[in-house]
Design a protein around this motif. Structure first.
Motif, PDB file in Angstrom:
ATOM      1  N   SER A  19       0.587  -1.380  -0.004  1.00 28.34           N
ATOM      2  CA  SER A  19       0.384  -0.265   0.121  1.00 28.34           C
ATOM      3  C   SER A  19       1.130   1.693   0.063  1.00 28.34           C
ATOM      4  CB  SER A  19      -0.488  -0.039   1.211  1.00 28.34           C
ATOM      5  OG  SER A  19      -0.317   0.296   2.409  1.00 28.34           O
ATOM      6  N   ASP A  20       0.315   2.287  -1.074  1.00 29.69           N
ATOM      7  CA  ASP A  20       1.187   3.697   0.410  1.00 29.69           C
ATOM      8  C   ASP A  20       1.068   3.880   1.513  1.00 29.69           C
ATOM      9  OD1 ASP A  20      -1.446   3.362  -0.069  1.00 29.69           O
ATOM     10  OD2 ASP A  20      -1.657   6.365   0.053  1.00 29.69           O
ATOM     11  N   PRO A  21       1.689   4.945   1.442  1.00 30.06           N
ATOM     12  CA  PRO A  21       1.914   5.260   3.313  1.00 30.06           C
ATOM     13  C   PRO A  21       0.048   5.492   3.714  1.00 30.06           C
ATOM     14  CG  PRO A  21       3.957   6.455   2.337  1.00 30.06           C
ATOM     15  CD  PRO A  21       2.827   6.110   1.200  1.00 30.06           C
ATOM     16  N   LEU A  22      -0.734   5.957   3.238  1.00 28.64           N
ATOM     17  CA  LEU A  22      -2.224   5.923   3.693  1.00 28.64           C
ATOM     18  C   LEU A  22      -2.845   5.758   3.851  1.00 28.64           C
ATOM     19  CD1 LEU A  22      -2.277  10.080   1.781  1.00 28.64           C
ATOM     20  CD2 LEU A  22      -1.510   9.399   3.995  1.00 28.64           C
ATOM     21  N   GLY A  23      -2.461   4.271   2.523  1.00 30.74           N
ATOM     22  CA  GLY A  23      -3.303   3.008   3.043  1.00 30.74           C
ATOM     23  C   GLY A  23      -4.336   3.189   2.257  1.00 30.74           C
ATOM     24  N   ILE A  24      -4.274   3.772   0.652  1.00 35.00           N
ATOM     25  CA  ILE A  24      -5.341   3.769  -0.081  1.00 35.00           C
ATOM     26  C   ILE A  24      -5.497   3.207  -1.289  1.00 35.00           C
ATOM     27  CG2 ILE A  24      -6.661   6.023  -1.882  1.00 35.00           C
ATOM     28  CD1 ILE A  24      -5.397   8.150   0.285  1.00 35.00           C
ATOM     29  N   ILE A  25      -4.279   3.154  -2.112  1.00 31.55           N
ATOM     30  CA  ILE A  25      -3.966   2.326  -3.319  1.00 31.55           C
ATOM     31  C   ILE A  25      -2.969   1.203  -2.858  1.00 31.55           C
ATOM     32  CG2 ILE A  25      -3.357   2.533  -5.398  1.00 31.55           C
ATOM     33  CD1 ILE A  25      -4.971   4.395  -5.503  1.00 31.55           C
ATOM     34  N   ALA A  26      -3.101   0.317  -3.551  1.00 34.13           N
ATOM     35  CA  ALA A  26      -2.235  -0.637  -3.752  1.00 34.13           C
ATOM     36  C   ALA A  26      -1.223  -1.075  -5.109  1.00 34.13           C
ATOM     37  CB  ALA A  26      -2.674  -2.112  -3.690  1.00 34.13           C
ATOM     38  N   ARG A  27      -0.865  -1.695  -4.368  1.00 34.60           N
ATOM     39  CA  ARG A  27       0.473  -1.812  -6.103  1.00 34.60           C
ATOM     40  C   ARG A  27       1.547  -3.328  -6.415  1.00 34.60           C
ATOM     41  NH1 ARG A  27       5.950  -1.060  -5.536  1.00 34.60           N
ATOM     42  NH2 ARG A  27       6.192   0.738  -3.728  1.00 34.60           N
ATOM     43  N   ALA A  28       1.592  -3.597  -7.267  1.00 34.61           N
ATOM     44  CA  ALA A  28       2.143  -4.718  -7.059  1.00 34.61           C
ATOM     45  C   ALA A  28       3.362  -4.819  -6.294  1.00 34.61           C
ATOM     46  CB  ALA A  28       2.759  -5.361  -8.962  1.00 34.61           C
ATOM     47  N   LEU A  29       4.532  -5.018  -6.163  1.00 35.50           N
ATOM     48  CA  LEU A  29       5.777  -4.647  -5.417  1.00 35.50           C
ATOM     49  C   LEU A  29       6.870  -6.010  -6.448  1.00 35.50           C
ATOM     50  CD1 LEU A  29       7.887  -3.412  -3.477  1.00 35.50           C
ATOM     51  CD2 LEU A  29       6.903  -5.419  -1.616  1.00 35.50           C
ATOM     52  N   THR A  30       6.494  -7.391  -5.630  1.00 39.96           N
ATOM     53  CA  THR A  30       7.094  -8.211  -6.457  1.00 39.96           C
ATOM     54  C   THR A  30       6.214  -9.521  -6.481  1.00 39.96           C
ATOM     55  OG1 THR A  30       9.605  -9.252  -6.580  1.00 39.96           O
ATOM     56  CG2 THR A  30       8.530  -8.569  -4.394  1.00 39.96           C
ATOM     57  N   LYS A 118       1.602 -14.566 -17.335  1.00 33.89           N
ATOM     58  CA  LYS A 118       2.495 -14.830 -16.126  1.00 33.89           C
ATOM     59  C   LYS A 118       3.648 -14.852 -15.262  1.00 33.89           C
ATOM     60  CE  LYS A 118       3.570 -19.881 -16.343  1.00 33.89           C
ATOM     61  NZ  LYS A 118       3.979 -21.797 -17.101  1.00 33.89           N
ATOM     62  N   LYS A 119       4.085 -14.433 -15.653  1.00 33.73           N
ATOM     63  CA  LYS A 119       5.050 -13.128 -14.667  1.00 33.73           C
ATOM     64  C   LYS A 119       4.562 -12.691 -13.627  1.00 33.73           C
ATOM     65  CE  LYS A 119       8.735 -13.648 -18.396  1.00 33.73           C
ATOM     66  NZ  LYS A 119       9.639 -12.367 -18.361  1.00 33.73           N
ATOM     67  N   VAL A 120       3.649 -11.740 -13.726  1.00 36.59           N
ATOM     68  CA  VAL A 120       2.768 -10.956 -13.329  1.00 36.59           C
ATOM     69  C   VAL A 120       1.811 -10.831 -12.350  1.00 36.59           C
ATOM     70  CG1 VAL A 120       3.549  -9.308 -14.095  1.00 36.59           C
ATOM     71  CG2 VAL A 120       1.193  -9.458 -14.912  1.00 36.59           C
ATOM     72  N   ILE A 121       0.964 -12.119 -12.790  1.00 31.18           N
ATOM     73  CA  ILE A 121      -0.583 -12.677 -12.429  1.00 31.18           C
ATOM     74  C   ILE A 121      -0.333 -12.437 -10.922  1.00 31.18           C
ATOM     75  CG2 ILE A 121      -0.072 -15.264 -12.752  1.00 31.18           C
ATOM     76  CD1 ILE A 121      -3.407 -12.893 -13.468  1.00 31.18           C
ATOM     77  N   ASP A 122       0.676 -12.990 -10.320  1.00 27.34           N
ATOM     78  CA  ASP A 122       0.494 -13.281  -8.952  1.00 27.34           C
ATOM     79  C   ASP A 122       0.409 -12.062  -8.102  1.00 27.34           C
ATOM     80  OD1 ASP A 122       0.401 -16.391  -9.112  1.00 27.34           O
ATOM     81  OD2 ASP A 122       2.206 -16.229  -9.137  1.00 27.34           O
ATOM     82  N   GLN A 123       1.158 -11.607  -8.299  1.00 29.61           N
ATOM     83  CA  GLN A 123       1.471  -9.995  -8.378  1.00 29.61           C
ATOM     84  C   GLN A 123      -0.242  -9.271  -8.096  1.00 29.61           C
ATOM     85  OE1 GLN A 123       4.582  -7.501  -9.591  1.00 29.61           O
ATOM     86  NE2 GLN A 123       6.469  -9.039  -9.293  1.00 29.61           N
TER      87      GLN A 123
END
Length: 140
Positions: A19-30, A118-123
């Protein structure tokens, strides 16, 4: 607010979102890759990510059957949640039914090739899990 990790745990991979520091948006990490059913290695990598990103809370996808029953994959997720908690990480188990299907549809609509999907589906599934959790928190 502290950042939160979202996890989509599989038998060989674990998609990770943050999440971002404010807990609003989620983004892929790894995507954490490990030998089949080697959850100790996965745990070490997830704990490392928690330390690096100063994360104390994790939302872990809980696979359920469509009728709501928890099968073997769900039990593995519950065990993994306990392993995280034993290491001082607060875990929220989150119903992940259809998140991978939803992530797949999103990637297809974005015209992402099968090989790249296939590479990013889990993220992307981890992003869906975490974003659903964050959206739910905003409504309370």
């Amino acid at each position: 607010m502290d950042r939160i990790l979202g996890l989509d745990l599989g038998s060989k991979t674990c998609g990770v979102a943050i999440s971002d520091p404010l807990g609003i948006i989620a983004r892929a990490l790894t995507t954490v890759r490990f030998e089949s059913d080697d959850y100790e290695t996965c745990l070490e990598e997830v704990l490392k990510l928690c330390r690096e990103n100063k994360v104390k809370n994790v939302v872990l996808g809980l696979p359920k059957h469509m009728n709501g029953d928890i099968g073997i994959r769900g039990e593995i997720s519950q065990d993994f949640a306990q392993m995280l908690e034993d290491n001082g990480v607060k875990v929220t188990l989150w119903d992940e039914r259809l998140t991978t299907v939803s992530a797949e549809k999103l990637l297809i609509s974005g015209d992402v090739s099968r090989k790249k999907r296939k590479k990013v589906i889990d993220q992307m599934a981890a992003v869906q899990i975490l974003q659903n959790y964050l959206d739910r928190q905003k409504n309370f």
